[in-house]
Design a protein around this motif. Structure first.
Motif, PDB file in Angstrom:
ATOM      1  N   VAL B  11     -32.629  17.511 -10.017  1.00  0.00           N
ATOM      2  CA  VAL B  11     -32.480  18.644  -9.113  1.00  0.00           C
ATOM      3  C   VAL B  11     -33.775  19.444  -9.097  1.00  0.00           C
ATOM      4  N   SER B  13     -35.517  22.660  -7.613  1.00  0.00           N
ATOM      5  CA  SER B  13     -35.224  23.921  -6.947  1.00  0.00           C
ATOM      6  C   SER B  13     -36.315  24.936  -7.288  1.00  0.00           C
ATOM      7  N   LYS B  20     -41.226  23.559  -2.630  1.00  0.00           N
ATOM      8  CA  LYS B  20     -40.355  22.494  -3.145  1.00  0.00           C
ATOM      9  C   LYS B  20     -40.505  21.215  -2.330  1.00  0.00           C
ATOM     10  N   GLU B 104     -33.429  18.163  -3.480  1.00  0.00           N
ATOM     11  CA  GLU B 104     -34.295  19.348  -3.349  1.00  0.00           C
ATOM     12  C   GLU B 104     -33.447  20.417  -2.695  1.00  0.00           C
ATOM     13  N   ILE B 105     -33.007  21.382  -3.476  1.00  0.00           N
ATOM     14  CA  ILE B 105     -32.037  22.344  -2.951  1.00  0.00           C
ATOM     15  C   ILE B 105     -32.336  23.778  -3.350  1.00  0.00           C
ATOM     16  N   GLU B 106     -31.633  24.672  -2.675  1.00  0.00           N
ATOM     17  CA  GLU B 106     -31.778  26.106  -2.954  1.00  0.00           C
ATOM     18  C   GLU B 106     -31.165  26.434  -4.316  1.00  0.00           C
ATOM     19  N   VAL B 107     -31.575  27.565  -4.838  1.00  0.00           N
ATOM     20  CA  VAL B 107     -31.145  27.991  -6.176  1.00  0.00           C
ATOM     21  C   VAL B 107     -29.619  28.026  -6.301  1.00  0.00           C
ATOM     22  N   ALA B 110     -28.121  24.549  -6.582  1.00  0.00           N
ATOM     23  CA  ALA B 110     -28.493  23.927  -7.846  1.00  0.00           C
ATOM     24  C   ALA B 110     -27.468  24.230  -8.935  1.00  0.00           C
ATOM     25  N   GLU B 158     -34.372  35.177  -6.976  1.00  0.00           N
ATOM     26  CA  GLU B 158     -34.396  33.771  -7.427  1.00  0.00           C
ATOM     27  C   GLU B 158     -35.333  33.567  -8.623  1.00  0.00           C
ATOM     28  N   TYR B 165     -32.381  26.628 -15.875  1.00  0.00           N
ATOM     29  CA  TYR B 165     -32.943  25.286 -15.673  1.00  0.00           C
ATOM     30  C   TYR B 165     -33.396  24.659 -16.985  1.00  0.00           C
TER      31      TYR B 165
END
Lengths: 208, 208
Positions: B11, B13, B20, B104-107, B110, B158, B165
């Motif tokens: 992941v 993010s 990203k 590949e994603i937003e917080v 994730a 963010e 993480y």
């Protein structure tokens, strides 16, 4: 840009005969690293051509035993009447300077290191199969069947210690094994627990 | 020789505007990997030239809501009246085939992924400094001050999520960031918790 400035203590261990020394050498031969050795401390006599602080730190038995008592050794062992060990202060000095300190040690010593310095990176080198290791142990010299069997028994006990390590690296090809260890070192520097403090400084937040 | 055959769910993010997408692209442009994308599912209308199962899996709103209820989405979000999400079964299929799946994603998304699949590898991309990110957010287009300020506020919220993480990777140079992620992927495969099972098989021991 590295978020973790402090060096890593990298412990390379594995069953007898797996080729720890060869892998460690290949690792140091790679480019663009800041790996350092740790000079060991010993009570054995200095030999011709050896230099104190380079080959070993040479100390008396009394001094060594005092260091054990004071907890000033990262690990130590007795071998044929002499002590051998890793001085904690020298390792910390290197780590503070941002160098990685690589210790290539036996399975027993590795456990001592983990207890003294839990944030070390423990890597267990393994052969691609048991038979490959047995062959290497057999072909090492001209020892008797008994000596070879003792080694195999020791390796078999050591094989079972893998769960005590952070990583298991197969020594199928020496260069592959060294590459994997280098990747582990890079990844460990990026671990959140090692890098969050400096990151918080970077973005101007205080850690609470 | 890899001891962990199963692919990793990676992941990627980080705060809005950190780059990203560019880092992910550089990662896929590297050689010798088996990284795959995951095709998203959506309820929006198929556009000309798009193919079902390639660009998206196109489903009805009812089907999508049923999948949410059944827990069949790794993560999802609603955007301008349409749903977008990652189908769990497709991801698992890729992982079982030994491919790494990169999301590949937003917080926000994730965190959903981490809950559904705790053994995923969570990487937080950060800028080398806050100011660098603000500059990028400002220069993105011709938006009003208000829109820019909203983006900055979002990025600031963010920024504080880094502790959720596994790794923090600085996007100082895109190629460096991609290299670091590749090192993380290699290291994660060697992690004891991922590789001990096959290792025990290899040496002929049963795990207890």
């Amino acid at each position: 840009m590295k978020l973790n400035d402090r060096g890593l203590l990298v412990v390379i261990s594995g069953p007898s005969g797996v080729g720890k020394g060869t892998v460690r050498k290949a690792l140091f031969d790679m480019k663009g690293h800041n790996l350092t050795y740790s000079v060991s401390m010993t009570t054995r006599q200095m030999r011709e051509g050896e230099r104190d602080g380079v080959d070993y730190y040479f100390v008396s038995k009394e001094d060594f035993q005092q260091k054990i008592k004071d907890g000033k050794l990262l690990e130590y062992a007795e071998f044929v009447g002499n002590y051998y060990g890793t001085p904690l202060d020298k390792v910390n000095e290197q780590l503070d300077n941002g160098n990685e300190v690589v210790l290539e040690i036996e399975v027993e010593g590795a456990q001592q290191v983990k207890q003294k310095m839990p944030d070390c990176v423990m890597i267990f080198i393994v052969p691609p199969g048991k038979e490959a290791l047995y062959e290497r142990l057999k072909s090492r010299g001209t020892e008797s069947e008994e000596v070879i069997q003792k080694r195999i028994n020791k390796a078999n006990r050591e094989f079972k210690k893998a769960h005590l390590y952070d990583y298991i690296v197969v020594n199928d090809e020496v260069s592959n094994a060294a590459d994997r260890i280098m990747a582990i070192i890079r990844a460990e520097h990026a671990k959140t627990e090692r890098s969050i403090h400096k990151y918080m400084e970077l973005i101007g937040e205080n850690e609470d």
